[in-house]
Design a protein around this motif. Structure first.
Motif, PDB file in Angstrom:
ATOM      1  N   HIS A   1       0.849  -1.196   0.000  1.00  0.00           N
ATOM      2  CA  HIS A   1       0.000   0.000   0.000  1.00  0.00           C
ATOM      3  C   HIS A   1       0.888   1.251   0.000  1.00  0.00           C
ATOM      4  N   PRO A   2       0.546   2.287  -0.770  1.00  0.00           N
ATOM      5  CA  PRO A   2       1.352   3.518  -0.813  1.00  0.00           C
ATOM      6  C   PRO A   2       1.492   4.200   0.545  1.00  0.00           C
ATOM      7  N   LEU A   3       0.552   3.964   1.433  1.00  0.00           N
ATOM      8  CA  LEU A   3       0.610   4.556   2.766  1.00  0.00           C
ATOM      9  C   LEU A   3       1.866   4.121   3.512  1.00  0.00           C
ATOM     10  N   TYR A   4       2.318   2.895   3.296  1.00  0.00           N
ATOM     11  CA  TYR A   4       3.469   2.381   4.042  1.00  0.00           C
ATOM     12  C   TYR A   4       4.744   3.135   3.701  1.00  0.00           C
ATOM     13  N   SER A   5       4.866   3.557   2.461  1.00  0.00           N
ATOM     14  CA  SER A   5       6.021   4.375   2.073  1.00  0.00           C
ATOM     15  C   SER A   5       5.974   5.721   2.794  1.00  0.00           C
ATOM     16  N   LYS A   6       4.790   6.312   2.870  1.00  0.00           N
ATOM     17  CA  LYS A   6       4.628   7.591   3.565  1.00  0.00           C
ATOM     18  C   LYS A   6       4.965   7.437   5.047  1.00  0.00           C
ATOM     19  N   LEU A   7       4.501   6.364   5.663  1.00  0.00           N
ATOM     20  CA  LEU A   7       4.789   6.139   7.085  1.00  0.00           C
ATOM     21  C   LEU A   7       6.282   5.935   7.313  1.00  0.00           C
ATOM     22  N   ALA A   8       6.938   5.230   6.395  1.00  0.00           N
ATOM     23  CA  ALA A   8       8.384   5.021   6.521  1.00  0.00           C
ATOM     24  C   ALA A   8       9.137   6.347   6.379  1.00  0.00           C
ATOM     25  N   LYS A   9       8.690   7.221   5.486  1.00  0.00           N
ATOM     26  CA  LYS A   9       9.319   8.544   5.336  1.00  0.00           C
ATOM     27  C   LYS A   9       9.153   9.370   6.613  1.00  0.00           C
ATOM     28  N   LEU A  10       7.950   9.322   7.172  1.00  0.00           N
ATOM     29  CA  LEU A  10       7.713  10.043   8.425  1.00  0.00           C
ATOM     30  C   LEU A  10       8.598   9.488   9.543  1.00  0.00           C
ATOM     31  N   ALA A  11       8.758   8.168   9.581  1.00  0.00           N
ATOM     32  CA  ALA A  11       9.620   7.555  10.592  1.00  0.00           C
ATOM     33  C   ALA A  11      11.067   7.998  10.393  1.00  0.00           C
ATOM     34  N   ALA A  12      11.518   8.057   9.145  1.00  0.00           N
ATOM     35  CA  ALA A  12      12.890   8.502   8.865  1.00  0.00           C
ATOM     36  C   ALA A  12      13.110   9.928   9.367  1.00  0.00           C
ATOM     37  N   GLU A  13      12.114  10.771   9.173  1.00  0.00           N
ATOM     38  CA  GLU A  13      12.229  12.151   9.663  1.00  0.00           C
ATOM     39  C   GLU A  13      12.324  12.187  11.188  1.00  0.00           C
ATOM     40  N   GLN A  14      11.578  11.322  11.854  1.00  0.00           N
ATOM     41  CA  GLN A  14      11.617  11.283  13.321  1.00  0.00           C
ATOM     42  C   GLN A  14      12.961  10.753  13.821  1.00  0.00           C
ATOM     43  N   PHE A  15      13.496   9.727  13.147  1.00  0.00           N
ATOM     44  CA  PHE A  15      14.817   9.221  13.514  1.00  0.00           C
ATOM     45  C   PHE A  15      15.864  10.314  13.337  1.00  0.00           C
ATOM     46  N   SER A  16      15.724  11.121  12.288  1.00  0.00           N
ATOM     47  CA  SER A  16      16.665  12.220  12.061  1.00  0.00           C
ATOM     48  C   SER A  16      16.578  13.251  13.178  1.00  0.00           C
ATOM     49  N   LEU A  17      15.363  13.556  13.631  1.00  0.00           N
ATOM     50  CA  LEU A  17      15.207  14.498  14.745  1.00  0.00           C
ATOM     51  C   LEU A  17      15.881  13.978  16.013  1.00  0.00           C
ATOM     52  N   LEU A  18      15.868  12.647  16.166  1.00  0.00           N
ATOM     53  CA  LEU A  18      16.515  12.023  17.326  1.00  0.00           C
ATOM     54  C   LEU A  18      18.015  11.832  17.121  1.00  0.00           C
ATOM     55  N   GLU A  19      18.492  12.202  15.932  1.00  0.00           N
ATOM     56  CA  GLU A  19      19.892  12.005  15.529  1.00  0.00           C
ATOM     57  C   GLU A  19      20.286  10.528  15.585  1.00  0.00           C
ATOM     58  N   ASP A  20      19.328   9.682  15.274  1.00  0.00           N
ATOM     59  CA  ASP A  20      19.563   8.243  15.156  1.00  0.00           C
ATOM     60  C   ASP A  20      19.784   7.962  13.669  1.00  0.00           C
ATOM     61  N   TRP A  21      21.022   8.183  13.230  1.00  0.00           N
ATOM     62  CA  TRP A  21      21.322   8.113  11.804  1.00  0.00           C
ATOM     63  C   TRP A  21      21.167   6.712  11.233  1.00  0.00           C
ATOM     64  N   PRO A  22      21.558   5.640  11.934  1.00  0.00           N
ATOM     65  CA  PRO A  22      21.298   4.301  11.381  1.00  0.00           C
ATOM     66  C   PRO A  22      19.799   4.017  11.235  1.00  0.00           C
ATOM     67  N   GLY A  23      19.018   4.439  12.221  1.00  0.00           N
ATOM     68  CA  GLY A  23      17.569   4.253  12.135  1.00  0.00           C
ATOM     69  C   GLY A  23      16.971   5.040  10.978  1.00  0.00           C
ATOM     70  N   ALA A  24      17.471   6.267  10.792  1.00  0.00           N
ATOM     71  CA  ALA A  24      16.987   7.101   9.685  1.00  0.00           C
ATOM     72  C   ALA A  24      17.347   6.477   8.339  1.00  0.00           C
ATOM     73  N   ALA A  25      18.571   5.989   8.218  1.00  0.00           N
ATOM     74  CA  ALA A  25      18.998   5.376   6.964  1.00  0.00           C
ATOM     75  C   ALA A  25      18.160   4.136   6.648  1.00  0.00           C
TER      76      ALA A  25
END
Length: 79
Positions: A42-66
């Motif tokens: 479902h296209p929604l899952y890509s959007k959720l993964a992008k949002l998660a990547a942004e949150q990992f970046s805010l936490l400075e969790d670079w492996p999680g963001a990648a």
């Protein structure tokens, strides 16, 4: 129970919660949608993964963001 009003309420308020809590919400939303739709592309899952990547970046969790960005790219090719 999964309901679209609840889903949209969570999605519209994601910016109001801390990144750690936001990641938990995103995971729960995806799990709920997968259980109901039985669709792993479902296209929604890509959007959720992008949002998660942004949150990992805010936490400075670079492996999680990648990992989340890679997942978003993979999911966007599936949908």
């Amino acid at each position: 129970p999964y309901h679209f009003k609840i889903f949209h309420m969570y999605m519209s308020n994601l910016k109001a919660v801390p990144p750690t809590q936001c990641l938990q919400i995103l995971e729960q939303l995806q799990d709920a949608h997968e259980r109901l739709s039985k669709n792993d592309a479902h296209p929604l899952y890509s959007k959720l993964a992008k949002l998660a990547a942004e949150q990992f970046s805010l936490l400075e969790d670079w492996p999680g963001a990648a990992e989340a960005w890679a997942q978003a790219a993979e999911l966007s090719t599936k949908s």
